[in-house]
Design a protein around this motif. Structure first.
Motif, short mmCIF file in Angstrom:
data_model
loop_
_atom_site.label_atom_id
_atom_site.label_comp_id
_atom_site.label_asym_id
_atom_site.label_seq_id
_atom_site.Cartn_x
_atom_site.Cartn_y
_atom_site.Cartn_z
N LEU A 122 82.17 -18.53 37.84
CA LEU A 122 83.56 -18.60 38.30
C LEU A 122 84.25 -17.25 38.37
N GLY A 123 83.73 -16.24 37.66
CA GLY A 123 84.47 -14.99 37.55
C GLY A 123 85.56 -15.13 36.52
N SER A 124 86.15 -14.02 36.11
CA SER A 124 87.12 -14.08 35.00
C SER A 124 88.37 -14.87 35.38
N GLU A 125 88.90 -14.69 36.60
CA GLU A 125 90.12 -15.40 36.98
C GLU A 125 89.84 -16.88 37.21
N GLY A 126 88.67 -17.21 37.78
CA GLY A 126 88.31 -18.61 37.95
C GLY A 126 88.14 -19.30 36.62
N ASN A 143 105.01 -20.10 36.80
CA ASN A 143 103.97 -19.67 37.73
C ASN A 143 102.88 -20.72 37.90
N GLU A 144 102.15 -20.61 38.98
CA GLU A 144 100.96 -21.42 39.24
C GLU A 144 99.84 -20.49 39.68
N PRO A 145 98.58 -20.96 39.59
CA PRO A 145 97.47 -20.13 40.07
C PRO A 145 97.70 -19.78 41.56
N PRO A 146 97.31 -18.58 41.99
CA PRO A 146 96.47 -17.62 41.27
C PRO A 146 97.23 -16.65 40.37
N ASP A 147 98.56 -16.78 40.27
CA ASP A 147 99.30 -15.91 39.36
C ASP A 147 98.99 -16.29 37.92
N PHE A 148 99.33 -15.39 37.02
CA PHE A 148 99.13 -15.65 35.59
C PHE A 148 100.35 -16.36 35.02
N PRO A 149 100.21 -17.05 33.87
CA PRO A 149 101.33 -17.82 33.32
C PRO A 149 102.56 -16.97 33.03
N GLY A 153 96.48 -10.86 32.26
CA GLY A 153 95.04 -10.94 32.44
C GLY A 153 94.55 -12.36 32.37
N ALA A 154 93.27 -12.52 32.60
CA ALA A 154 92.69 -13.85 32.74
C ALA A 154 92.04 -14.33 31.46
N SER A 155 92.71 -14.15 30.33
CA SER A 155 92.20 -14.72 29.08
C SER A 155 93.33 -14.83 28.09
N GLU A 156 93.10 -15.65 27.05
CA GLU A 156 94.12 -15.87 26.03
C GLU A 156 94.49 -14.58 25.31
N SER A 157 93.54 -13.65 25.22
CA SER A 157 93.78 -12.40 24.49
C SER A 157 94.33 -11.29 25.39
#
Length: 502
Positions: free
Chosen positions: A7-11, A204-210, A253-257
């Protein structure tokens, strides 16, 4: 690793925001937000399937009023500052009007606001939606776009808040969550209920970040019959009496951290109000026959409602204070406005215990400290400021207050009252981000202070590693935070003795 590769990081980030149980599979329930988004069709909720509208039941018309955030009040995130792009703030900038300016609801749906049978005394709070978080449970994930389906009493709160924006979260990421209420007045057939709700929105909604938008609180009142068949009044709003009343956090970024940016701002208006009492959807004559809702001239029939005579009642301010203490036990100590605290301290010959913050102390938000680290102000209010020894000493020997930095900066620049300006100046001299605890004399002289981050650093150390005698651990209390804060307060009292005795 396979999911990341596929999926890649954003997916993977989007997938994880939907995969609520983290089993790497999307159930139909988990996939539902995407299905609704792609098809544009939202299925009827279970609650609405079970709710069979009573043909003679009453309906309540509610209007939404909304003025968007004043962008200039964001303290550090205006466009072009800190490299923040238009994209990051797009959900905020595009939210300029309520999602539903008007809605008609069944009066019976407001039965969620009725008190349980064991909470019929004035001012005795109960939880409409209980808080499930505390300092030990941590907080909920930031990596989410779509609210979970509301259940039970959450449904009416969710529907009301959806008038503002389509993605309300009735359970906030941070404690205290939920909604609390108490009876403000009682008559033979009616209750007046005061309530307070902690909720937030995902803009926000995908593809943007929360992007999380968290008003300090929603408060309001409802007057409804004891059987919930009739609603006389309803109002819900975000208080706008302080200079900053909304917290905002967004991921980069595309993760919780991933890095999270944090800011605060001012929302002038966000409220719901009934246009009048609820009215029957079908009108019957004295023989039970359905009659036209308009008179012969075509005008709607006007209803006359009896005046409510309250048998018992308490002031709104008292009810609001009860709700505040239910949400925040540390508020068992009164926290006065800044200038009032010094006036009271002078009259009672006590010290001022003051907390100066970038964000608010009694809103549900995390006090705008960079996440995922816990907010230092939130940690204070959920630990030391709620502990019995601290509450006792503060009530006995101090007048307490908390203030926003922005408010004291405004007071400092106001030269109409030199004394108040000087008080603010003395406080701001000692302030360091994010929270400063200050002990001072009634004339504003600071005799002791400590930054919340330094305080938390001290309390996280082992007792044998603490060198300072000022913040040494006491053997009387097992909790090092309580012991250290108690020592801080006692040291302030000790330093003030020469001044208070003169």
């Amino acid at each position: 690793e396979l999911a990341l590769k596929s999926l890649g990081s954003e997916g993977l980030f989007l997938f994880s925001s939907l995969d609520t149980n983290n089993d790497l599979y999307l159930s139909p329930e988990e996939f539902k937000p995407i299905a609704e988004k792609l098809t544009g069709v939202a299925p009827i909720s279970e609650f609405e399937e079970e709710e069979t509208p009573d043909p003679s039941g009453e309906t309540l018309s509610i209007v939404a009023k909304f003025q968007p955030l004043v962008m200039e009040t964001m303290t550090k995130s205006k466009d072009g500052f800190l490299g923040i792009s238009h994209v990051a703030l797009s959900g905020l900038r595009n939210w300029t009007a309520p999602a539903a300016p008007m809605s008609v609801m069944l009066a019976r749906q407001f039965k969620a606001f009725l008190p349980p049978k064991n909470k019929l005394d004035l001012g005795d709070p109960w939880w409409i939606i209980p808080s499930e978080l505390n300092i030990f449970t941590g907080y909920l994930s930031n990596n989410r776009f779509y609210p979970p389906p509301p259940k039970g009493k959450e449904i009416i709160i969710h529907r009301l808040l959806s008038m503002f924006h389509p993605r309300p979260f009735v359970k906030t990421r941070f404690a205290p969550q939920g909604a609390v209420a108490c009876i403000q007045a009682i008559s033979a057939f009616y209750y007046a209920i005061a309530f307070r709700i902690h909720a937030e929105f995902q803009l926000n909604e995908p593809p943007d970040f929360p992007f999380w938008f968290s008003p300090g609180q929603f408060t309001g009142h409802i007057i409804l019959s004891k059987d919930s068949s009739h609603v006389r009044e309803f109002k819900l709003f975000v208080p706008n009496n302080r200079s900053l009343n909304v917290d905002m956090e967004w991921l980069y970024g595309a993760s919780e951290s991933s890095n999270m940016e944090v800011d605060i701002g001012y929302l002038p208006q966000m409220e719901l109000e009934s246009t009048g009492p609820s009215i029957p959807s079908v009108i019957h004559d004295e023989n039970g026959n359905v009659i036209d809702s308009r008179d012969p001239s075509g005008e709607p029939i006007q209803f006359v409602f009896e005046e409510i005579t309250w048998q018992q009642e308490i002031p709104w301010e008292e009810a609001a204070q009860k709700l505040e203490v239910a949400m925040y036990p540390f508020k068992k100590v009164s926290y006065l406005p800044f200038t009032q605290a010094f006036e009271r301290a002078k009259a009672e010959k006590k010290l001022v215990h003051s907390i100066l913050l970038w964000g608010a102390l009694d809103d549900h938000k995390p006090l705008s400290v960079s996440l995922p680290m816990p907010g230092s102000g939130r940690t204070l209010r959920e630990t030391v400021l709620e502990s019995s020894p601290i509450l006792a000493l503060l009530n006995e020997s101090f007048i307490s207050s908390w203030s926003l930095v922005k408010e004291l900066e405004e007071l400092q620049s106001n030269r109409e009252n030199e004394f108040y300006s000087k008080l603010a100046d003395l406080h701001l001299e000692k302030y360091n981000f994010p929270v400063e605890m200050i002990i001072c004399l009634p004339n504003g002289t600071v005799i002791h202070h400590i930054n919340a981050n330094d305080f938390l650093d001290i309390t996280s150390m082992k007792p044998e590693d603490v060198e300072s005698s000022i913040f040494s651990f006491s053997t009387n209390f097992e909790d090092p935070s309580t012991a250290t804060y108690l020592q801080f307060l006692k040291e302030g009292l000790q330093r003030a003795k020469p001044y208070l005795q003169t």
